[in-house]
Design an enzyme around this catalytic site. Structure first.
Site, PDB file in Angstrom:
ATOM      1  N   LYS A  40       2.848   1.960  -7.965  1.00 49.05           N
ATOM      2  CA  LYS A  40       1.826   2.465  -7.076  1.00 49.05           C
ATOM      3  C   LYS A  40       2.345   2.607  -5.654  1.00 49.05           C
ATOM      4  CE  LYS A  40      -1.744  -0.253  -9.470  1.00 49.05           C
ATOM      5  NZ  LYS A  40      -2.600  -1.421  -9.326  1.00 49.05           N
ATOM      6  N   GLY A  41       3.346   1.842  -5.294  1.00 48.90           N
ATOM      7  CA  GLY A  41       3.733   1.647  -3.897  1.00 48.90           C
ATOM      8  C   GLY A  41       4.023   2.888  -3.087  1.00 48.90           C
ATOM      9  N   GLU A  97      10.254   6.744  -3.731  1.00 44.00           N
ATOM     10  CA  GLU A  97      10.029   5.312  -3.939  1.00 44.00           C
ATOM     11  C   GLU A  97       9.671   4.645  -2.618  1.00 44.00           C
ATOM     12  OE1 GLU A  97       9.164   2.894  -5.493  1.00 44.00           O
ATOM     13  OE2 GLU A  97      10.775   1.846  -6.540  1.00 44.00           O
ATOM     14  N   ASP A  98       8.903   3.561  -2.691  1.00 41.10           N
ATOM     15  CA  ASP A  98       8.544   2.857  -1.458  1.00 41.10           C
ATOM     16  C   ASP A  98       9.724   2.074  -0.872  1.00 41.10           C
ATOM     17  OD1 ASP A  98       8.494   0.962  -3.494  1.00 41.10           O
ATOM     18  OD2 ASP A  98       6.535   0.144  -2.991  1.00 41.10           O
ATOM     19  N   ASP A 101      15.344  -2.366  -3.035  1.00 42.47           N
ATOM     20  CA  ASP A 101      15.716  -3.737  -2.704  1.00 42.47           C
ATOM     21  C   ASP A 101      17.032  -4.048  -3.423  1.00 42.47           C
ATOM     22  OD1 ASP A 101      15.392  -6.370  -1.797  1.00 42.47           O
ATOM     23  OD2 ASP A 101      14.089  -6.939  -3.429  1.00 42.47           O
ATOM     24  N   LYS A 129      16.372  -1.749   1.891  1.00 46.52           N
ATOM     25  CA  LYS A 129      16.865  -3.112   2.186  1.00 46.52           C
ATOM     26  C   LYS A 129      18.302  -3.203   1.674  1.00 46.52           C
ATOM     27  CE  LYS A 129      12.465  -5.585   1.660  1.00 46.52           C
ATOM     28  NZ  LYS A 129      11.786  -6.652   0.898  1.00 46.52           N
ATOM     29  N   PHE A 150       9.464  -9.574   3.718  1.00 43.44           N
ATOM     30  CA  PHE A 150       8.540  -8.974   2.770  1.00 43.44           C
ATOM     31  C   PHE A 150       7.513  -8.132   3.517  1.00 43.44           C
ATOM     32  CE2 PHE A 150       5.338  -8.577  -0.468  1.00 43.44           C
ATOM     33  CZ  PHE A 150       6.107  -8.429  -1.621  1.00 43.44           C
ATOM     34  N   ASP A 157       2.154  -3.286  -1.420  1.00 40.94           N
ATOM     35  CA  ASP A 157       1.261  -4.433  -1.613  1.00 40.94           C
ATOM     36  C   ASP A 157       1.965  -5.782  -1.630  1.00 40.94           C
ATOM     37  OD1 ASP A 157       2.587  -4.075  -4.151  1.00 40.94           O
ATOM     38  OD2 ASP A 157       1.108  -5.461  -4.964  1.00 40.94           O
ATOM     39  N   ARG A 163      -2.637  -2.543   0.674  1.00 43.17           N
ATOM     40  CA  ARG A 163      -2.115  -1.189   0.503  1.00 43.17           C
ATOM     41  C   ARG A 163      -2.712  -0.192   1.500  1.00 43.17           C
ATOM     42  NH1 ARG A 163       0.955  -0.939  -4.253  1.00 43.17           N
ATOM     43  NH2 ARG A 163       0.228  -2.228  -5.965  1.00 43.17           N
TER      44      ARG A 163
HETATM   45  P1  IMP Z   1      14.431  -3.360  -6.737  1.00 43.26           P
HETATM   46  O1  IMP Z   1      15.107  -2.382  -5.848  1.00 43.26           O
HETATM   47  O2  IMP Z   1      14.581  -3.038  -8.188  1.00 43.26           O
HETATM   48  O3  IMP Z   1      14.837  -4.764  -6.447  1.00 43.26           O
HETATM   49  O4  IMP Z   1      12.874  -3.369  -6.542  1.00 43.26           O
HETATM   50  C1  IMP Z   1      12.218  -2.603  -5.657  1.00 43.26           C
HETATM   51  C2  IMP Z   1      10.743  -2.848  -5.834  1.00 43.26           C
HETATM   52  O5  IMP Z   1      10.422  -4.188  -5.492  1.00 43.26           O
HETATM   53  C3  IMP Z   1       9.942  -1.975  -4.887  1.00 43.26           C
HETATM   54  O6  IMP Z   1       9.581  -0.758  -5.470  1.00 43.26           O
HETATM   55  C4  IMP Z   1       8.738  -2.842  -4.626  1.00 43.26           C
HETATM   56  O7  IMP Z   1       7.776  -2.612  -5.616  1.00 43.26           O
HETATM   57  C5  IMP Z   1       9.251  -4.248  -4.747  1.00 43.26           C
HETATM   58  N1  IMP Z   1       9.529  -4.790  -3.414  1.00 43.26           N
HETATM   59  C6  IMP Z   1      10.742  -5.056  -2.872  1.00 43.26           C
HETATM   60  N2  IMP Z   1      10.627  -5.512  -1.615  1.00 43.26           N
HETATM   61  C7  IMP Z   1       9.295  -5.522  -1.349  1.00 43.26           C
HETATM   62  C8  IMP Z   1       8.531  -5.863  -0.175  1.00 43.26           C
HETATM   63  O8  IMP Z   1       9.039  -6.256   0.882  1.00 43.26           O
HETATM   64  N3  IMP Z   1       7.175  -5.702  -0.280  1.00 43.26           N
HETATM   65  C9  IMP Z   1       6.566  -5.262  -1.407  1.00 43.26           C
HETATM   66  N4  IMP Z   1       7.242  -4.924  -2.513  1.00 43.26           N
HETATM   67  C10 IMP Z   1       8.600  -5.062  -2.490  1.00 43.26           C
HETATM   68 MG    MG Z   2       7.778  -0.114  -6.319  1.00 42.64          MG
END
Ligand code: IMP
Ligand code: MG
Length: 174
Positions: A40-41, A97-98, A101, A129, A150, A157, A163
């Protein structure tokens, strides 16, 4: 108690989204682009972004990807909970994508997409990040780079809260 403070204001966000939209408009000018929103992000970012892109025929689709649980997962398994509605073969695809990470979610999804033989796949992330990356993934368009922390708001969210906030906030535990 959880406190929060503004990391990126409405103006910061507006400038970043418009800068990214300009670049996308330039890169795909006169063509067609299938934009895939990762729910959803990314839904707020996506809706602002598509309205700032000019001179490109935009199509939209949506996916839901499972999160792979917490912290120590390097083998992190991701699942597609809701797949694309339309075929992507032969199309230019831009994944929106939001936050990237560890990179595990998007690396998995990009590899899945590539098996369907699109013309191209690029990635657009609102927040990068970079220092937390565990797998290599190229980001083609980035709104903001940030350190650890975070964040919530602007579609993003924490346990489904926040959100609707128009700014991007950082949560502070104390
Ligand atoms: P990754 O890159 O697979 O570790 O995961 C990324 C996802 O983790 C993002 O799409 C978010 O849904 C979630 N996420 C990572 N950091 C944050 C944050 O600071 N706030 C909220 N969701 C986060
Ligand atoms: Mg996400």
């Amino acid at each position: 108690m959880t406190e929060k403070k503004i990391l990126f204001s409405k103006d910061d966000i507006n400038s970043a989204v418009s800068r990214v939209a300009e670049k996308i408009s330039e890169d795909y000018r006169g063509g067609e682009l299938m934009m895939v929103c990762v729910l959803k992000g990314a839904f707020v970012f996506m809706s602002d972004l598509i309205r700032m892109i000019e001179g490109v025929d935009i199509f939209v689709d949506f996916v839901v990807l499972s999160s792979y649980g917490s912290s120590t997962t390097t083998s992190g398994e991701v699942k597609v909970l809701k797949d694309l509605h339309s075929p992507v073969e032969g199309k230019d695809v831009l994944v929106v994508e939001d936050i990237v990470d560890t990179g595990i979610t998007l690396k998995f999804f990009k590899d899945q997409l590539l098996r369907r033989k699109p013309k191209s796949v690029k990635i657009c992330a609102l927040l990068d990040k970079k220092e937390r990356r565990e797998v290599e993934i190229e980001l083609d368009y980035v709104g903001f780079s940030m350190q650890d922390g975070f964040v919530v708001g602007y579609g993003i969210d924490c346990d489904e809260n926040y959100r609707n906030l128009p700014e991007i906030w950082v949560l502070k535990e104390d």
